[in-house]
Design an enzyme around this catalytic site. Sequence first.
Site, PDB file in Angstrom:
ATOM      1  N   TYR A 241      -0.834   8.203   1.291  1.00  0.00           N
ATOM      2  CA  TYR A 241      -0.938   9.565   1.825  1.00  0.00           C
ATOM      3  C   TYR A 241      -1.896   9.657   3.004  1.00  0.00           C
ATOM      4  O   TYR A 241      -1.885  10.626   3.742  1.00  0.00           O
ATOM      5  CB  TYR A 241      -1.386  10.541   0.726  1.00  0.00           C
ATOM      6  CG  TYR A 241      -0.418  10.644  -0.444  1.00  0.00           C
ATOM      7  CD1 TYR A 241       0.742   9.897  -0.495  1.00  0.00           C
ATOM      8  CD2 TYR A 241      -0.679  11.499  -1.496  1.00  0.00           C
ATOM      9  CE1 TYR A 241       1.609   9.975  -1.548  1.00  0.00           C
ATOM     10  CE2 TYR A 241       0.200  11.598  -2.569  1.00  0.00           C
ATOM     11  CZ  TYR A 241       1.345  10.830  -2.593  1.00  0.00           C
ATOM     12  OH  TYR A 241       2.211  10.914  -3.642  1.00  0.00           O
TER      13      TYR A 241
ATOM     14  N   LYS B 142       1.292  -2.522  -9.052  1.00  0.00           N
ATOM     15  CA  LYS B 142       2.576  -3.186  -8.792  1.00  0.00           C
ATOM     16  C   LYS B 142       2.220  -4.550  -8.202  1.00  0.00           C
ATOM     17  O   LYS B 142       2.601  -4.897  -7.071  1.00  0.00           O
ATOM     18  CB  LYS B 142       3.400  -2.313  -7.832  1.00  0.00           C
ATOM     19  CG  LYS B 142       4.817  -2.781  -7.597  1.00  0.00           C
ATOM     20  CD  LYS B 142       5.752  -2.533  -8.768  1.00  0.00           C
ATOM     21  CE  LYS B 142       7.133  -3.099  -8.466  1.00  0.00           C
ATOM     22  NZ  LYS B 142       8.000  -3.139  -9.655  1.00  0.00           N
TER      23      LYS B 142
ATOM     24  N   ASP C  34       6.324   0.497 -12.931  1.00  0.00           N
ATOM     25  CA  ASP C  34       7.699   0.802 -13.360  1.00  0.00           C
ATOM     26  C   ASP C  34       7.803   0.781 -14.883  1.00  0.00           C
ATOM     27  O   ASP C  34       8.402   1.673 -15.495  1.00  0.00           O
ATOM     28  CB  ASP C  34       8.724  -0.135 -12.706  1.00  0.00           C
ATOM     29  CG  ASP C  34       8.238  -1.572 -12.591  1.00  0.00           C
ATOM     30  OD1 ASP C  34       7.073  -1.832 -12.951  1.00  0.00           O
ATOM     31  OD2 ASP C  34       9.002  -2.435 -12.148  1.00  0.00           O
TER      32      ASP C  34
END
Length: 366
Positions: free
Chosen positions: A142, A192, A224
């Site tokens: 962001y 991740k 995930d």
Amino acid sequence: MRRHRVAYLPGDGIGPEVCDVARRVVDAAGERFGFVVTWDEQRIGGEAIDAHGNPLPAATLDACRSADAVLLGAVGGPKWDDPSASVRPEDALLGLRSELELFANLRPVRAHDALADASPLRPEIRAGADILILRELTGGLYFGRPQGRSTEDGVERVVDTLAYTRPEIERIVELGFELAEERRGHLTSVDKANVLASSRLWREVVNELAPRHPAVSVEHALVDATAYLILAQPAHYDVIVTENLFGDILSDEAAAIAGSLGLMASASLGTRSTDAGRFGLYEPVHGSAPSIAGQGIANPLATVASTAMLLRWSLGETDAADAVDAAVDAAIEDGPRTGDLGGPDGSEAVAGFLLGRIGAAMEIPA
Ligand code: NAD
């Protein structure tokens, strides 16, 4: 008599209604536990655009900087939704995060038995779930640069940048360990790392800090898999610490465990220390709910629960925080119900119940 200063930013839509209930509950807790809060009321969001042409006026920012904590209602609404507008109410939120260095967003998620019907999860799956999601708030995709669109050799391309520095990761992970120590001693670090370089540094930092917190058991989990497991076995989790984007998604997903957005509280902690804790901004997770604003039917519980965190982390008023948490729990278990929880009651009925509970606590010796 202990004295505290809180910047009070009710904002738009139902913000003023839910903040008013929260302020009265804190004042009642102050009478009970021997402190006074000075509320420094300022404009933010759409109403600040109307009055000053700026969603985050300098006076509002100054009030936040000189306060121990900030209580925020909500910003936004159809009146300011024009996509071509040069300023938007939501700009104030990003401005506050970066100007006040609010690097850590905390969202508690609990499965109250009384709300079993409100959650899409089966009762036996959500039973006992009590999770604190800690999301990094000022780094990652962001804020990373470069970001944007370009055209090269006639082909359009876009880029976003996921950037973190080691100190940024260290401060949020360290807070994750500290919060786990205060709770049930289990920290899940979500990343991740099988794909992203930023996640591999994140995992390294977690492993480096772990020996300093021997009372905390640590697990690494891929985002995930966690997106599935948080709904399949929510009671497994205690504190989850993760980066900005992953935390944004997982914390909204986890609201399904609680059953209602109207109950979700949040804290965004900054780097500055206060006399009794850490400076922070506290707000309900829900927005300004313009369609029900001004009708006296908004559920104030998320905002009241946010002030319990404000009392605990920024003002050091632990007994008052416990009393407010207990009053909110009692309201959820057997208090009046607003429409979002399927009940017929209004905000004032909830306020009366909470104030009664805090008042009843006054009869018990401190
Ligand atoms: P919302 O959270 O305002 O409302 C979603 C739904 O939940 C609506 O049906 C609403 O009536 C209901 N709801 C929300 N809070 C409630 C409460 N306390 N009691 C009872 N019902 C409640 O989200 P939205 O409709 O997507 O957004 C409305 C406006 O709020 C938009 O302008 C949006 O940009 C803004 N917004 C602001 C914030 C913030 O200030 N942090 C966060 C989200 C959305």
